[in-house]
Design a protein around this motif. Sequence first.
Motif, short mmCIF file in Angstrom:
data_model
loop_
_atom_site.label_atom_id
_atom_site.label_comp_id
_atom_site.label_asym_id
_atom_site.label_seq_id
_atom_site.Cartn_x
_atom_site.Cartn_y
_atom_site.Cartn_z
N UNK A 188 -1.30 -0.46 -4.87
CA UNK A 188 0.10 -0.13 -5.17
C UNK A 188 0.97 -1.37 -5.28
N UNK A 189 1.90 -1.33 -6.22
CA UNK A 189 2.89 -2.41 -6.32
C UNK A 189 3.86 -2.40 -5.15
N UNK A 190 4.07 -1.20 -4.57
CA UNK A 190 5.05 -1.08 -3.49
C UNK A 190 4.56 -0.06 -2.47
N UNK A 191 4.77 -0.36 -1.18
CA UNK A 191 4.40 0.59 -0.13
C UNK A 191 5.59 0.84 0.78
N UNK A 192 5.64 2.03 1.35
CA UNK A 192 6.59 2.33 2.40
C UNK A 192 5.78 2.75 3.63
N UNK A 193 6.37 2.54 4.80
CA UNK A 193 5.65 2.88 6.03
C UNK A 193 4.60 1.85 6.42
N UNK A 194 4.63 0.69 5.78
CA UNK A 194 3.69 -0.37 6.12
C UNK A 194 4.18 -1.17 7.31
N UNK A 195 3.37 -2.12 7.74
CA UNK A 195 3.80 -3.00 8.82
C UNK A 195 4.52 -4.20 8.22
N UNK A 196 5.28 -4.91 9.04
CA UNK A 196 6.05 -6.06 8.56
C UNK A 196 5.12 -7.09 7.92
N UNK A 197 5.48 -7.51 6.70
CA UNK A 197 4.69 -8.53 6.01
C UNK A 197 3.45 -8.04 5.32
N UNK A 198 3.18 -6.73 5.35
CA UNK A 198 1.97 -6.21 4.71
C UNK A 198 2.02 -6.43 3.20
N UNK A 199 0.98 -7.03 2.67
CA UNK A 199 0.91 -7.33 1.23
C UNK A 199 -0.14 -6.44 0.57
N UNK A 200 0.00 -6.25 -0.74
CA UNK A 200 -0.98 -5.49 -1.50
C UNK A 200 -1.51 -6.35 -2.64
N UNK A 201 -2.61 -5.92 -3.20
CA UNK A 201 -3.15 -6.59 -4.38
C UNK A 201 -2.27 -6.32 -5.58
N UNK A 202 -1.71 -5.10 -5.66
CA UNK A 202 -0.82 -4.73 -6.75
C UNK A 202 -1.56 -4.41 -8.04
N UNK A 203 -0.77 -4.09 -9.04
CA UNK A 203 -1.30 -3.73 -10.36
C UNK A 203 -1.01 -2.29 -10.73
N UNK A 204 -0.92 -1.42 -9.72
CA UNK A 204 -0.68 0.00 -9.95
C UNK A 204 0.81 0.26 -9.74
N UNK A 205 1.50 0.69 -10.81
CA UNK A 205 2.95 0.83 -10.78
C UNK A 205 3.36 2.12 -10.08
N UNK A 206 3.16 2.13 -8.76
CA UNK A 206 3.53 3.28 -7.93
C UNK A 206 4.09 2.78 -6.61
N UNK A 207 4.80 3.67 -5.93
CA UNK A 207 5.16 3.45 -4.52
C UNK A 207 4.35 4.43 -3.69
N UNK A 208 3.63 3.91 -2.71
CA UNK A 208 2.75 4.73 -1.87
C UNK A 208 3.26 4.71 -0.44
N UNK A 209 3.30 5.89 0.19
CA UNK A 209 3.68 5.97 1.60
C UNK A 209 2.42 5.95 2.46
N UNK A 210 2.31 4.94 3.28
CA UNK A 210 1.15 4.77 4.17
C UNK A 210 1.16 5.84 5.26
#
Length: 199
Positions: free
Chosen positions: A88-110
Motif C-alpha cells: 500500500x502507498x498509505x496505511x492507517x493504524x500503523x506504528x510510528x515510522x512504519x514504512x511500506x514498499x508502496x506501488x499500490x494506490x490504496x490506503x489500508x487500515x492495519x
Amino acid sequence: MSKPLIGVFALQGNVREHLAMLEQVGVQAQPVRRPSELEQVDALVLPGGESTTMEKLARTFELFEPLQKRIVDGMPVFGTCAGMILLANEITGGIAGQATLGGLDVTVRRNAFGRQVDSFEVDLAFEAFETPYHGVFIRAPWVERVGPDVEVLSTVSSGPATGRIVAVRHDQLLATSFHPEMTGDARLHGYFAELVRGL
C-alpha cells in the motif's frame, strides 16, 4: 512467458503454503531471502505475517530497496494480508515510522478486523470466478481508499464488515486482506499466474 518463476518472500509467513499453491497452478516457485534470489524471479508473493517485522527483516537482509525498485520497474507482486499492507502507498493504524514498499494506490487500515481472537472466515464473490471464494481472515487489514486506476475485486457481503474492500488489483499488483494459501483453493494463485504470463 509460458512457465514463469515466481518467488515467495521467505523471511516470515506461510511460505511453504504459497510455494505449494504456485506449483499447483503450473508455475515454478522458489523462496526469496536475499537480493540475488530476487533478481532471478519474474514475480513475487508477499505472504501474511507481521508487516512491521517483515519490513525490518527486509531491511536487515538488504531486500527492502531492491524490492521497491523491482516494483517500480513493473514486477508483478501478489500481497496477502501483511503483504497487502506492505504494497500500500498509505496505511492507517500503523506504528510510528512504519514504512511500506508502496506501488499500490490504496490506503489500508492495519488490523482493521481486530485481533487474533477476531479471526473469521467468509465466502466472497469474485467476478473472475463462477463460485464464491472462501476467505480466511486473521488480524486482517481492509482497504479504506482506492485510487482511480485500482480495480476492486471483492468486498465482504455479510456481517458487520459488509462492504469492506478485501481484494484489489492495480495493473500488475494484486492484493488480498485474507490468506488464500490456507484455503486449498488455488484460483487466486492461478489468477496471479495468468497475470504474470500475460506480461
